[in-house]
Design an enzyme around this catalytic site. Structure first.
Site, PDB file in Angstrom:
ATOM      1  CD  GLU B  79     159.828   6.753 -30.449  1.00 48.72           C
ATOM      2  OE1 GLU B  79     160.295   6.329 -31.531  1.00 48.72           O
ATOM      3  OE2 GLU B  79     160.527   7.028 -29.458  1.00 48.72           O
ATOM      4  NE  ARG B  89     168.611  -3.363 -22.709  1.00 54.72           N
ATOM      5  CZ  ARG B  89     169.799  -3.775 -23.167  1.00 54.72           C
ATOM      6  NH1 ARG B  89     170.686  -4.326 -22.350  1.00 54.72           N
ATOM      7  NH2 ARG B  89     170.115  -3.641 -24.424  1.00 54.72           N
ATOM      8  CB  CYS B 142     157.329   2.463 -25.250  1.00 57.97           C
ATOM      9  SG  CYS B 142     157.377   3.186 -23.593  1.00 57.97           S
ATOM     10  CG  HIS B 166     159.606   7.224 -25.837  1.00 60.06           C
ATOM     11  ND1 HIS B 166     159.810   6.372 -26.898  1.00 60.06           N
ATOM     12  CD2 HIS B 166     159.356   6.432 -24.764  1.00 60.06           C
ATOM     13  CE1 HIS B 166     159.696   5.118 -26.477  1.00 60.06           C
ATOM     14  NE2 HIS B 166     159.419   5.128 -25.191  1.00 60.06           N
TER      15      HIS B 166
END
Lengths: 213, 213, 213, 213
Positions: B79, B89, B142, B166
């Protein structure tokens, strides 16, 4: 309310760019009470931002929505954040290919969109078309222009809002259907819904549009 | 060099989390000259950051690499940027589900990773495994932990570097193969390559890892 | 029980073919009670079938499992049906590119696999690896060989069974992780599970492995 | 020329089925010289075939094109082959869920479409819409009806041709754009192009539409 919509010229060997086609269609039928101006941006690092800044000032727009192609995405994606990074996978239309350079030297790492992104997504869905929030506009011209826009608006233009919307390929760009597409007319309808939501929403919806990763 | 690797506990109904499995395997075989510490982070907003900050201080790590699951991605993704946004979510493991809240009130919009992300990607590929740079870590735990890490390191800990990686699903998480996966042992090998690259690279590679959108 | 496993040579510009790598690894550790023979097939229309027929006869195999690469699929796929059609998107390794020709002139439109396809899928999943039934082996060499195999077995070789299994890319074939992959060792484990299921299952499992489209 | 177009009723919890919507739109504007009839088929094993056979006889159609939804595909897909297999992942609209049963007991393993599939694909692309040949219609109602149609036409109805076309989701079926979609009007235009190609093409184009797997 004055709204500026921008699209891009073609790039990367394509003959068309859906962003500009859709922006032109949207311009022909603005929402009531909205004065709509459009500008075509070149796919050139820095020149695109200069052209955008000029259009923002000339138009006196209250709301600026830049539009670009995201080949491979299946719906409209309303971008949430612009990052201060140019990392070009392919050269721009004059052969410039910055790698790991800031859009604006000394600028902050990122700007958030000042559009009501959740309301914009909801408006597109209400129009029967697919949409979601996106958390990356990439590191090519779209993010470059998005960052340049936000840097311009946040530097002494209080009350003026802006953001970026990515659109899918046109059907004719993917003849064998190996990638999703959306007709220009549908994209234009979705842009009109976004413009309406942007000018009428003062406080964004409080509902999740998040991504697990 | 002291390196801290963190993984997450399972969440969202899964019985396992590949990040922690791989971190434990990597811990068993550290690169030469590297003192490797690990920490397991809870899938809880804010508690995860508190646990991470404690581990950073206890370990005295020079380099901190947090690892999380990105179900659906086919390779390792290093990342590049953490954003100051929680937009969940699904609820965390105690039912907390922030929507459109900052990770750190008053913090900057984003932090860039201070790992040599291009060198990390190249190291994984040299090990025969797939990898790329990612420009969004999502808006769930994350990204939350990644932002919390960078905020901590950038607030008075000069010379200490950090970032986020990730990892794909484990094969057993996708029994019908409708999503990509990578065995825990391969993920661990890739993490080891990343740790080596992170501790030995003083200036990152200047090669594109950009995304068009 | 005698089992013949076949793999393909590389094609389409690739330096490797995961099918042959995995078949060789599987050969080194056959299931107990299984006598395993292997054969490498050329990526040549008709020559591949001739080579296969010879290997079937030489080996005296009770069960024949041909293996090929399905780049882009994320798990093992056990093919259910071979069709009497060559329609080559790219030329074979000698430049032959049949379009809309039968594999066997006058042959039936299709043959079903005589492997217990559901039991094979279940065995791979029990080994912790992803698998599913597939209902098309394409129209290139894999389907060509699969049809040629079934036509051979169904023409006067009662009690001898056969089928086709597609395998994902190897990790080193997709360095940037834009497509799924599976390590050769995992593919070999999955093939071993399929061989075991094929030789021990007399009646296939009655559970759905269907596709809506 | 008389052409029969069929669509399906909704299934699997959906409120709409794009196949029927598009067939109705196409019916309103038939190609010149074509007498177009339509029929709505139930999502019921065997009843659907009975209804189809009746419509074929009532209409006296020279060409029969059945249309169904393939959720997840991005373009029109003209099916090439129907297989004699029912393997239902979900129950039909009356709860019937056959697993590994033939569509027609004692029928051949498969029938090829007798439409000029390459010419149909080319006609859709000429209309600016995405299309490709598909080599599996699945193992649910679409394949069931396709097989039933071909079995009917091939059993004593010389000169009458038929086939199956799969269509994408409608935009309103995928509100968050996680899957591709196509507006009903575009699907209808594509169907009209297919009808025209089907009635005017006596010998199919000889160009590849194959799949590597």
């Amino acid at each position: 309310m004055r709204v500026l919509l921008t699209g891009f010229e073609p790039f990367g060997g394509s003959a068309v760019n859906p962003s500009w086609q859709a922006v032109r269609l949207a311009e022909a039928a603005p929402p009531e009470g909205v004065s709509l101006t459009t500008a075509l941006l070149p796919v050139l690092f820095h020149d695109a931002i200069a052209r955008l800044r000029a259009a923002v000032e000339e138009s006196g727009a209250d709301v600026v929505i830049c539009v670009g192609q995201a080949g491979g995405r299946a719906g409209m994606t309303v971008e949430r954040v612009a990052v201060n990074l140019d990392d070009a996978r392919i050269p721009d239309n004059k052969g410039v290919q910055p790698v790991d350079e800031p859009v604006v030297a000394g600028g902050p790492a990122a700007y958030f969109s000042t559009l009501p992104v959740k309301a914009c997504v909801a408006a597109v869905r209400d129009a029967g078309l697919p949409a979601s929030v996106s958390h990356t506009a990439g590191t090519y011209l779209c993010n470059h222009v998005f960052y340049g826009l936000m840097h311009h608006l946040e530097s002494g233009r209080p009350g003026r809002r802006g953001g970026f919307v990515h659109v899918p390929y046109l059907p004719e760009q993917v003849p064998d259907g190996d990638k999703p597409s959306m007709p220009a007319r549908s994209v234009a309808e979705a842009l009109t819904a976004i413009v309406s939501a942007a000018v009428t929403t003062t406080e964004d919806l409080k509902e999740t549009g998040g991504a697990l990763h």
